[in-house]
Motif scaffolding. Structure first.
Motif, PDB file in Angstrom:
ATOM      1  N   PRO B 307       0.812  -1.217   0.000  1.00 26.96           N
ATOM      2  CA  PRO B 307       0.000   0.000   0.000  1.00 26.96           C
ATOM      3  C   PRO B 307       0.847   1.270   0.000  1.00 26.96           C
ATOM      4  O   PRO B 307       1.975   1.282   0.479  1.00 26.96           O
ATOM      5  N   ASP B 308       0.243   2.310  -0.528  1.00 30.05           N
ATOM      6  CA  ASP B 308       0.849   3.632  -0.475  1.00 30.05           C
ATOM      7  C   ASP B 308       0.462   4.246   0.881  1.00 30.05           C
ATOM      8  O   ASP B 308      -0.718   4.365   1.178  1.00 30.05           O
ATOM      9  N   PRO B 309       1.455   4.639   1.717  1.00 35.11           N
ATOM     10  CA  PRO B 309       1.123   5.148   3.056  1.00 35.11           C
ATOM     11  C   PRO B 309       0.136   6.310   3.018  1.00 35.11           C
ATOM     12  O   PRO B 309      -0.672   6.472   3.933  1.00 35.11           O
ATOM     13  N   GLY B 310       0.182   7.095   1.950  1.00 36.47           N
ATOM     14  CA  GLY B 310      -0.702   8.253   1.841  1.00 36.47           C
ATOM     15  C   GLY B 310      -2.173   7.884   1.848  1.00 36.47           C
ATOM     16  O   GLY B 310      -3.037   8.714   2.111  1.00 36.47           O
ATOM     17  N   ARG B 311      -2.440   6.604   1.591  1.00 34.24           N
ATOM     18  CA  ARG B 311      -3.834   6.185   1.486  1.00 34.24           C
ATOM     19  C   ARG B 311      -4.462   5.927   2.863  1.00 34.24           C
ATOM     20  O   ARG B 311      -5.673   5.780   2.986  1.00 34.24           O
ATOM     21  N   PHE B 312      -3.634   5.905   3.936  1.00 31.73           N
ATOM     22  CA  PHE B 312      -4.185   5.687   5.279  1.00 31.73           C
ATOM     23  C   PHE B 312      -4.741   6.996   5.836  1.00 31.73           C
ATOM     24  O   PHE B 312      -4.034   8.015   5.868  1.00 31.73           O
ATOM     25  N   ALA B 313      -5.997   6.980   6.267  1.00 31.93           N
ATOM     26  CA  ALA B 313      -6.644   8.200   6.760  1.00 31.93           C
ATOM     27  C   ALA B 313      -6.094   8.575   8.145  1.00 31.93           C
ATOM     28  O   ALA B 313      -5.863   9.745   8.438  1.00 31.93           O
ATOM     29  N   ASP B 314      -5.854   7.565   8.996  1.00 29.34           N
ATOM     30  CA  ASP B 314      -5.413   7.819  10.363  1.00 29.34           C
ATOM     31  C   ASP B 314      -3.922   8.215  10.370  1.00 29.34           C
ATOM     32  O   ASP B 314      -3.095   7.499   9.794  1.00 29.34           O
ATOM     33  N   PRO B 315      -3.571   9.353  11.011  1.00 29.26           N
ATOM     34  CA  PRO B 315      -2.164   9.785  10.992  1.00 29.26           C
ATOM     35  C   PRO B 315      -1.201   8.786  11.655  1.00 29.26           C
ATOM     36  O   PRO B 315      -0.068   8.627  11.192  1.00 29.26           O
ATOM     37  N   ASN B 316      -1.659   8.091  12.706  1.00 26.39           N
ATOM     38  CA  ASN B 316      -0.828   7.051  13.328  1.00 26.39           C
ATOM     39  C   ASN B 316      -0.541   5.931  12.337  1.00 26.39           C
ATOM     40  O   ASN B 316       0.592   5.459  12.218  1.00 26.39           O
ATOM     41  N   ASP B 317      -1.585   5.494  11.615  1.00 29.49           N
ATOM     42  CA  ASP B 317      -1.425   4.409  10.639  1.00 29.49           C
ATOM     43  C   ASP B 317      -0.488   4.845   9.516  1.00 29.49           C
ATOM     44  O   ASP B 317       0.333   4.065   9.036  1.00 29.49           O
ATOM     45  N   ARG B 318      -0.646   6.115   9.100  1.00 35.84           N
ATOM     46  CA  ARG B 318       0.173   6.617   7.999  1.00 35.84           C
ATOM     47  C   ARG B 318       1.649   6.645   8.405  1.00 35.84           C
ATOM     48  O   ARG B 318       2.515   6.149   7.690  1.00 35.84           O
ATOM     49  N   SER B 319       1.938   7.210   9.584  1.00 38.07           N
ATOM     50  CA  SER B 319       3.350   7.302   9.983  1.00 38.07           C
ATOM     51  C   SER B 319       3.922   5.911  10.268  1.00 38.07           C
ATOM     52  O   SER B 319       5.082   5.642   9.971  1.00 38.07           O
ATOM     53  N   SER B 320       3.087   5.003  10.800  1.00 38.21           N
ATOM     54  CA  SER B 320       3.554   3.618  11.002  1.00 38.21           C
ATOM     55  C   SER B 320       3.904   2.974   9.666  1.00 38.21           C
ATOM     56  O   SER B 320       4.913   2.282   9.536  1.00 38.21           O
ATOM     57  N   ALA B 321       3.060   3.195   8.662  1.00 36.87           N
ATOM     58  CA  ALA B 321       3.291   2.596   7.334  1.00 36.87           C
ATOM     59  C   ALA B 321       4.546   3.187   6.695  1.00 36.87           C
ATOM     60  O   ALA B 321       5.350   2.460   6.101  1.00 36.87           O
TER      61      ALA B 321
END
Lengths: 205, 470
Positions: B307-321
């Motif tokens: 997945p592209d991290p940018g696609r995660f809505a939650d900021p925690n999920d995005r930075s984790s990815a």
């Protein structure tokens, strides 16, 4: 066990979610047969560079976190392995309290056995604490919090104060530094009665 | 007490010794499993306080985490590992605990030998200083991991202070599609629940898909409950469970076994019993799974892309990815089947049982490991190893170019000589893809045994549903 009533200390802000126990204390340091001496290995892979020097980028190595004793983190802190070496390492490093929106169950329980308080606060409150810690760091100052286990509050000297909940029994054990095995051994007769009722042979002595 | 009770309710109610006012309840512990890493400080605590082990006959020990999986006749090279194993040996002797030692034919990973020897039985409470203890819940027991202070508490009192966890029913409806395994189901469920979705809960896995699984596949599912944050995972005992246990060394025998089955048959949740939470999934939605990140919930299907991290809505999920992809050396949008591998590890308490080895050997038979890959198979116990050798599976693996090892935790956690080098990429049948778990800088992708075997042959991930079996 070390008791805990109230504690004021510098906050180290670890801006990461899902910090697992493999990160808190990597497995190559689990081979000691003592409970002590794990602080030097805390967050080893993050804290140190390949040449053994301190990683200046890592949160705990910032000047704002020098001498920290209150750890602030994101969701699901302490997930993964059951290793009590994780709270041993945090306590040995000098932490007395960990604040996060959520914790993994086993880590949460393990903290109480080691004179350390795990504190769950709402995500918005944790966010506010991260902001206050960042503001202090930007001003080249340190951010301090007071954890009062008698009153069950977390507060700073600039108007932040929130109460938290903790199991009353675990709280009492921490406040008084009680040996929970000794407490449980007071119920040996009930244990023996349970065993007898379930057809287990009596335990001698 | 409600009239309709869950499996968890029944085991819990039966094991509460007392609930003193102002204290947490004391839960009786039927079986305590011990290994070398999380027990030395607990035994030392007993010694310092002059305490004994209350029920040595309910306590079983084996070394597994630290043990080399190479030739057992050679001395252990790492002096600290040797000291921990020697300490376990001395503690078991001093406190009268039965030890399945390195030279014992039944030594193995604690969560493999417990069920295999019949130590694990339905309706029991079982603890171990290890988070994958939920494995034993596959037989309808309540089994969970504890810390070392709690290990000491159980040794001294045969009880544990515990608040009752909440119950979470995970229902998986329908039949498992061809080529999809228990490992894929549990990785899929963790992906849906997140690594903390189960915190504070005991999961009961139900539904047609779960019921249709064999005993060892059920163990794979329950094993990874902790990766969703759950306290434990369990599956109601049934004829598959009873058939598995019949004749096991430490299971009841003859009339006692029949009496035990009569008791065990009463354990499944009553019709209409209420769970605190229920989530329902369809088996038909599950494809072979591959983790792309650094926690087990960072997972996707083999037919998908990183997945592209940018696609995660939650900021925690995005930075984790973002952090995970940086560590893993992967870019968003990469097809999973285009990820090349350096190592393949088949083993661990999740996937080192005979059914796992049969599945992997079936894929490998007639093929060779890719020249760019180093691959190893580590059976979960001495018994699994002997069984596999009796079936000729060791020859299948060896002829294909796999290493065939002695039983132990091995490269699941790299506390022994089996580790990844920095930036080595591994398809692993274990349970954790945390940073550094298999060796500092090592990159772990969690998969099923069949997926790992296929990846070993091709040198990159492939969809095992399309495999040409020879």
């Amino acid at each position: 066990m070390q008791s805990f009533t109230t504690h004021t200390g510098v906050v180290a802000a670890l801006n990461r979610a899902n910090v697992d126990t493999d990160q808190i204390i990597p497995k190559q340091f689990l081979k000691r047969i003592e409970r002590t001496g794990f602080g030097q290995f805390l967050f080893c892979d993050w804290r140190f560079l390949a040449d053994g020097g301190l990683n200046p980028e890592f949160e705990l190595n910032q000047p704002a976190a020098a001498g920290a004793s209150v750890l602030l983190a994101r969701r699901n802190f302490g997930c993964g392995s059951s290793r009590e070496h994780a709270p041993w390492a945090l306590a040995d490093y000098g932490f007395r309290a960990v604040i996060a929106p959520t914790f993994a169950d086993i880590f949460f329980n393990n903290c109480f056995q080691n004179g350390m308080v795990p504190i769950r606060l709402d995500e918005a409150d944790v966010e506010e604490l991260f902001k206050r810690a960042a503001a202090a760091a930007a001003a080249e100052a340190q951010y301090r919090l007071t954890v009062d286990l008698k009153a069950c509050t977390v507060s700073d000297d600039a108007g932040f104060s929130r109460s938290f909940t903790v199991d009353p029994f675990r709280r009492q054990c921490l406040l008084e530094g009680l040996d929970d095995i000794a407490l449980s051994l007071r119920h040996t007769d009930e244990v023996a009665a349970w065993e007898a009722a379930h057809g287990l042979p009596a335990v001698s002595g | 007490m409600p009239t309709a009770r869950t499996l968890l309710d029944k085991i819990w109610d039966d094991h509460v010794v007392c609930s003193p006012a102002g204290e947490l309840p004391l839960l009786y512990i039927d079986r305590h499993l011990v290994h070398e890493v999380t027990s030395p400080q607990a035994f030392e605590g007993l010694r310092l306080a002059g305490r004994k082990v209350r029920r040595p006959e309910a306590t079983f020990a084996t070394p597994d985490h630290n043990v080399p999986t190479s030739d057992r006749r050679l001395p252990i090279a790492d002096p600290i590992s040797k000291q921990q194993i020697d300490t376990l040996r001395a503690n078991c002797r001093e406190f009268g605990v039965r030890l399945f030692d390195l030279d014992d034919a039944d030594q193995g990973i604690v969560h493999v030998i417990g069920p295999e020897l019949g130590i694990t039985q339905p309706g029991m409470t079982i603890v171990c200083g290890d988070s994958h203890t939920a494995t034993h819940g596959a037989l309808g027991s309540l089994a969970f991991g504890i810390g070392t202070s709690e290990v000491e508490h159980v040794l001294a009192t045969q009880t544990l202070r515990q608040a009752k966890p909440k119950s979470l029913e995970l229902r998986v409806e329908g039949r498992l599609p061809a080529g999809v395994t228990a490992k894929d189901i549990v990785l899929y469920l963790i992906g849906k629940l997140s690594t903390e979705g189960g915190v504070g809960h005991v999961i009961e896995y139900t539904g047609e898909c779960i019921r249709s699984l064999g005993m060892e596949q059920r163990m794979t599912v329950c094993n990874m409950s902790i990766e969703a944050g759950a306290r434990a995972g369990m599956i109601a005992p049934d004829a598959i469970t009873f058939d598995y246990l019949r004749g096991r060394d430490l299971a009841p025998k003859g009339a006692a076994f029949d009496a035990a089955v009569a008791r065990w048959e009463k354990l499944p949740s009553d019709p209409g019993a209420a769970y605190d939470r229920v989530e329902t999934f369809k088996a038909a939605d599950v494809v072979p799974q591959v983790t792309w990140g650094t926690n087990p919930a960072q997972v996707t299907g083999v037919d998908a892309t990183v997945p592209d991290p940018g696609r995660f809505a939650d900021p925690n999920d995005r930075s984790s990815a973002e952090r995970a992809l940086d560590y893993m050396g992967l870019a968003g949008g990469t097809r999973i089947v285009d990820i090349p591998l350096d190592r393949v590890f088949i083993g661990s308490c999740t996937n080192s049982r005979i059914e796992d080895l049969r599945a992997a050997a079936g894929v490998v038979r007639g093929y060779r490991v890719a020249p760019t890959v180093r691959a190893m198979v580590v059976p979960g116990s001495g018994r699994v190893k002997r069984q596999a050798e009796a079936e000729g599976l060791d020859r299948v693996f060896r002829e294909a170019g796999f290493d065939w090892r002695e039983a132990g935790c091995s490269m699941c956690l790299g506390m022994n000589p089996d580790t990844l080098a920095p930036q080595e990429r591994c398809a692993s049948t274990s349970n954790r893809n945390f940073e550094g778990r298999q060796g500092k800088g090592g990159r772990t992708h969690l998969v099923s045994p069949a997926m790992a075997a296929a990846a070993a042959v091709t040198g990159h991930f492939v969809d095992v549903r399309d495999w040409q079996y020879k």
